[in-house]
Write a protein that holds these residues in place. Sequence first.
Motif, PDB file in Angstrom:
ATOM      1  N   THR A   1       2.451   4.728   1.167  1.00 19.72           N
ATOM      2  CA  THR A   1       2.895   5.219   2.466  1.00 19.72           C
ATOM      3  C   THR A   1       2.779   6.744   2.511  1.00 19.72           C
ATOM      4  N   THR A   2       2.901   7.292   3.709  1.00 23.42           N
ATOM      5  CA  THR A   2       2.729   8.740   3.892  1.00 23.42           C
ATOM      6  C   THR A   2       4.047   9.509   3.907  1.00 23.42           C
ATOM      7  N   SER A   3       5.165   8.817   3.941  1.00 23.98           N
ATOM      8  CA  SER A   3       6.443   9.497   4.188  1.00 23.98           C
ATOM      9  C   SER A   3       7.285   9.705   2.940  1.00 23.98           C
ATOM     10  N   ASN A   4       6.738   9.443   1.772  1.00 24.50           N
ATOM     11  CA  ASN A   4       7.512   9.626   0.546  1.00 24.50           C
ATOM     12  C   ASN A   4       6.783  10.598  -0.381  1.00 24.50           C
TER      13      ASN A   4
ATOM     14  N   GLU B   1       6.455   6.290  -4.129  1.00 24.57           N
ATOM     15  CA  GLU B   1       6.801   5.260  -3.169  1.00 24.57           C
ATOM     16  C   GLU B   1       8.304   5.031  -3.157  1.00 24.57           C
ATOM     17  N   ARG B   2       8.780   4.510  -2.051  1.00 28.03           N
ATOM     18  CA  ARG B   2      10.214   4.273  -1.892  1.00 28.03           C
ATOM     19  C   ARG B   2      10.720   3.248  -2.904  1.00 28.03           C
TER      20      ARG B   2
ATOM     21  N   SER C   1       0.834  -1.201   0.000  1.00 32.39           N
ATOM     22  CA  SER C   1       0.000   0.000   0.000  1.00 32.39           C
ATOM     23  C   SER C   1       0.870   1.252   0.000  1.00 32.39           C
TER      24      SER C   1
END
Length: 277
Positions: free
Chosen positions: A26-29, A172-173, A24
């Motif tokens: 993520t919020t940090s990228n 996304e990472r 899913s």
Amino acid sequence: MPTGPGAGIKKYTTENLITKLMHSATTSNYFLSINVPRVVLTHITKTKGLAITSNLRERINIACTSATLPGSSFATHDVTSDYMGVTEKMAYRRMYDDQMAVEMLVDSEYKTLHFFEGWMDYISGKGISDRGNNENYKNFRNGFRMNYPDSNPGELGKGYREKNLIELYKFERDTSVSQSIKYTMVQGFPISMNAMQLNYGGTEVLRLTVNFTFVRYVTEPYTPGSSTPSPPSTNPKTTIKGIPDQPFQFQQNSGFLLNQNLYNEFGQFIPPSQNIA
């Protein structure tokens, strides 16, 4: 467990659940690009003495610690006469959130704070004429004249907002993900800065919250690095030459994640902010 229509209850193995649910977003990228109009940049340099150095670029680049993705809704009206006993809602207008909040870390020399204060100073007309200099501005009887948001005909570059000033890339990472999403805030500019609390208690990092307003936002699919050539094999972390100017792009299959261009094709300084934790 939700399944297709008529499929009934279906069992999923742990491996299937991991495949379907563990990838899913993520919020940090994310990557926030704030493009300041040239006239505003000139005003900040003149009134704040803010030299645009590589150190300042780096500070602004990593200053954004959180951002809010805007939302939208439909304005509807009720239709009661089409079917007996049935009331329907029909959409007639899309309503956009008119603000986006961005939290920035304030550096020890307060250059991040001076940067946004200078932008708002230009909007309010401070420092544009003798009436708006610092000493006259301290007089509570002194008035001020706001600048117009858009450039007048024949005065290109006089406004404090432009078409694509604020862009937010959500990715996304995992760089193997082929598609991300890009938010463009149309005609955006800072409308307010939240108050910052100071105290003698436990020492914390000073954070500045800037609220941007805009006409609407536009989302579009964004494929990172789709036309980006491979970096040199000798040193993948060096700057890659010959890459077309783009505000943000992935370098696929390399040790180089982001390639940033701090100036656009018009020579305007673009101080981006990013969080790739």
